[in-house]
Scaffold this motif. Structure first.
Motif, short mmCIF file in Angstrom:
data_model
loop_
_atom_site.label_atom_id
_atom_site.label_comp_id
_atom_site.label_asym_id
_atom_site.label_seq_id
_atom_site.Cartn_x
_atom_site.Cartn_y
_atom_site.Cartn_z
N GLY A 1 0.94 -1.18 0.00
CA GLY A 1 0.01 0.01 -0.11
C GLY A 1 0.65 1.34 0.04
N LYS A 2 2.16 0.99 0.06
CA LYS A 2 3.21 2.19 -0.06
C LYS A 2 2.76 3.33 -1.38
N SER A 3 2.54 2.87 -2.33
CA SER A 3 2.42 3.87 -3.45
C SER A 3 1.10 4.55 -3.49
N SER A 4 0.25 3.88 -3.06
CA SER A 4 -1.27 4.39 -2.72
C SER A 4 -1.22 5.43 -1.69
N LEU A 5 -0.34 5.18 -0.56
CA LEU A 5 -0.60 6.13 0.37
C LEU A 5 0.17 7.53 -0.25
N PHE B 1 9.57 10.69 -9.06
CA PHE B 1 8.97 9.28 -9.28
C PHE B 1 10.03 8.29 -9.58
N GLN B 2 9.74 7.12 -9.65
CA GLN B 2 10.61 6.01 -9.89
C GLN B 2 11.29 5.93 -11.37
N HIS B 3 10.54 6.30 -12.11
CA HIS B 3 11.22 6.22 -13.64
C HIS B 3 11.27 7.58 -14.25
N PHE B 4 11.46 8.67 -13.44
CA PHE B 4 11.98 9.94 -13.89
C PHE B 4 10.96 10.74 -14.67
N ASN B 5 10.18 10.11 -15.49
CA ASN B 5 8.99 10.83 -16.09
C ASN B 5 9.45 12.16 -16.88
N LEU B 6 10.69 12.15 -17.39
CA LEU B 6 11.03 13.28 -18.12
C LEU B 6 10.55 13.20 -19.63
N LEU B 7 10.21 14.55 -20.12
CA LEU B 7 9.96 14.52 -21.37
C LEU B 7 11.02 14.51 -22.56
N SER B 8 11.40 13.47 -23.34
CA SER B 8 12.32 13.41 -23.89
C SER B 8 12.69 14.35 -25.10
N SER B 9 11.48 15.08 -25.49
CA SER B 9 11.64 16.00 -26.71
C SER B 9 12.27 17.39 -25.88
N ARG B 10 12.27 17.52 -24.64
CA ARG B 10 12.73 18.74 -24.09
C ARG B 10 14.14 18.75 -23.57
N THR B 11 14.84 19.74 -23.53
CA THR B 11 15.89 19.81 -22.97
C THR B 11 16.04 19.57 -21.38
N VAL B 12 17.00 19.37 -20.71
CA VAL B 12 16.97 19.34 -19.21
C VAL B 12 16.54 20.52 -18.53
N GLN B 13 17.10 21.61 -18.94
CA GLN B 13 16.50 22.98 -18.34
C GLN B 13 14.97 22.88 -18.84
N ASP B 14 14.35 22.76 -19.92
CA ASP B 14 12.97 22.73 -20.29
C ASP B 14 12.17 21.78 -19.57
N LEU C 1 8.75 17.28 -0.12
CA LEU C 1 9.04 16.40 -1.23
C LEU C 1 8.42 15.03 -0.88
N LEU C 2 7.86 14.45 -1.86
CA LEU C 2 7.67 12.98 -1.74
C LEU C 2 8.40 12.36 -2.79
N SER C 3 8.71 11.01 -2.28
CA SER C 3 9.65 10.50 -3.27
C SER C 3 9.28 9.05 -3.32
N ASP C 4 8.73 8.54 -4.59
CA ASP C 4 8.10 7.19 -4.76
C ASP C 4 9.17 6.45 -5.52
N LEU D 1 13.61 21.24 3.84
CA LEU D 1 12.31 20.33 3.20
C LEU D 1 12.06 19.22 4.11
N THR D 2 10.66 19.01 4.35
CA THR D 2 10.29 17.61 4.88
C THR D 2 10.06 16.65 3.75
N VAL D 3 10.73 15.29 3.80
CA VAL D 3 10.80 14.40 2.93
C VAL D 3 10.33 13.32 3.44
N LEU D 4 9.17 12.70 2.61
CA LEU D 4 8.48 11.39 2.78
C LEU D 4 8.93 10.45 1.41
N LEU D 5 9.50 9.56 1.66
CA LEU D 5 9.64 8.62 0.89
C LEU D 5 9.24 7.17 1.11
N ILE D 6 9.05 6.52 0.06
CA ILE D 6 8.65 5.08 0.15
C ILE D 6 9.84 3.99 -0.58
#
Length: 347
Positions: free
Chosen positions: A46-50, A97-110, A171-174, A201-206
């Motif tokens: 239930g960690k991710s749901s939380l 997020f675990q898998h970064f979820n970055l937009l491949s068409s954008r630069t790092v700055q974007d 900051l939430l870390s999944d 920062l208060t950090v909650l990580l699963i």
């Protein structure tokens, strides 16, 4: 800073009417301001749901979520004004997020600028903020690169910079390090700890990795089947007899060599971790002590360890030596033979 009360989340199957899965079952969680709090458990606990209910990416079935004194569940689905307030509240909660979820068409700055675009910030302001954040996470020289040109650890640093764009208090870390190799994991955890200290920062990580809790967390909770079954500061958990989390953080093995032996799990923390207590015990009571297993590490800047030792004779023959160890400030768990009165907390 983060409080959930009676939180439940029930998923209902669209393909099988009447079928329900309870992901969260009355979760009460309290994360103090400025701490790093880890929620650990196996897949399906239930960690991710939380964590997704904390920022209302998932709407809880029942219960409340309060972040920085604001009840987010009271804002959900209550009209346009409440919707705006919920979006504002979410902007103060960063998510990695675990898998970064970055937009491949954008630069790092974007990629880092994206949340600022959504917030309506000007181009100049977005650019300045993004470059400052990339410098903070050690990627100032990668601003014009694309995600495909980065390593996994660098991608996660971009994800962290993006999560900080809205100046969040939380900051939430999944599972942010589960896709990374051990060395990169250590560097990302150190970055999270540094940001926790530098920015308040208060950090909650699963996580499902005990080393993550050991390395970076001030407090932790163990989840099983949608419930929190153990929680507390790491030092409190290590001092709790029979704690599953303590045993998992510092696992020790070894079996008694015979029925006429007493096996103890000894937890050292604070000043006791540096004292020659076992050799003192052996000299004082003239007994031979066998060390069956040991684990020691540094948690929160303090040396902490567990040791499994074997004493000759049954429990009744070792009441005085066990009392000596407890007088030194050690946590002692007697395996298998300790009478109920002692198990219940008598010293």
């Amino acid at each position: 800073m983060i409080t959930t009360t009676g939180l439940t989340k029930i998923y209902r199957s669209h393909s099988s009417p009447g079928r329900e899965v309870t992901a969260l079952d009355g979760v009460d969680l309290h994360v103090r301001e400025g701490e790093v709090y880890g929620v650990i458990g196996q897949s399906g606990a239930g960690k991710s749901s939380l964590i997704r209910c904390v920022n209302l990416l998932e709407r809880p079935t029942t219960g409340t979520v309060t972040v920085d004194g604001q009840d987010l569940t009271a804002l959900a689905g209550r009209g346009p004004r409440a919707g705006r307030e919920l979006r504002q509240a979410r902007s103060r909660i960063g998510m990695v997020f675990q898998h970064f979820n970055l937009l491949s068409s954008r630069t790092v700055q974007d990629n880092v600028e994206l949340p600022l675009e959504i917030l309506g910030k000007s181009g100049k302001e977005r650019s300045r903020k993004a470059l400052d954040l990339l410098d903070l996470v050690g990627l100032a020289d990668k601003a014009k690169a694309h995600p495909a040109q980065l390593s996994g650890g660098q991608k996660q640093r971009v994800g962290i910079a993006r999560a900080l764009a809205g100046d969040p208090k939380v900051l939430l870390s999944d599972e942010a390090t589960s896709a990374l190799d051990p060395e990169t994991t250590r560097s990302i955890l150190q970055l999270l700890r540094d940001l926790n200290r530098q920015l308040g920062l208060t950090v909650l990580l699963i996580t499902h990795e005990m080393d993550v809790v050991k390395t970076v967390c001030d407090s932790a909770a163990l989840m099983e089947r949608g419930r929190i079954v153990e929680h507390g500061t790491v030092s409190e958990l290590l001092a709790t007899p029979g704690s599953e989390l303590a045993a998992a953080l510092f696992p020790v093995g070894g079996e008694a060599s015979g029925d006429d032996r007493t096996v103890l799990d000894v937890t050292f923390h604070g000043e006791a971790a540096t004292q020659p207590v076992i050799s003192q015990l052996s000299r004082t009571y003239h007994i031979d002590i066998s060390i069956l297993g040991a684990a020691i590490d540094t948690v929160g800047g303090l040396q902490i360890g567990r040791m499994r030792i074997e004493l000759p004779g049954r429990y009744e023959d070792n009441v005085v030596p066990i009392g000596f160890l407890r007088e030194q400030g050690l946590q002692i768990d007697v395996l298998g033979q300790e009478p109920a009165l002692v198990k219940d907390g008598a010293k």
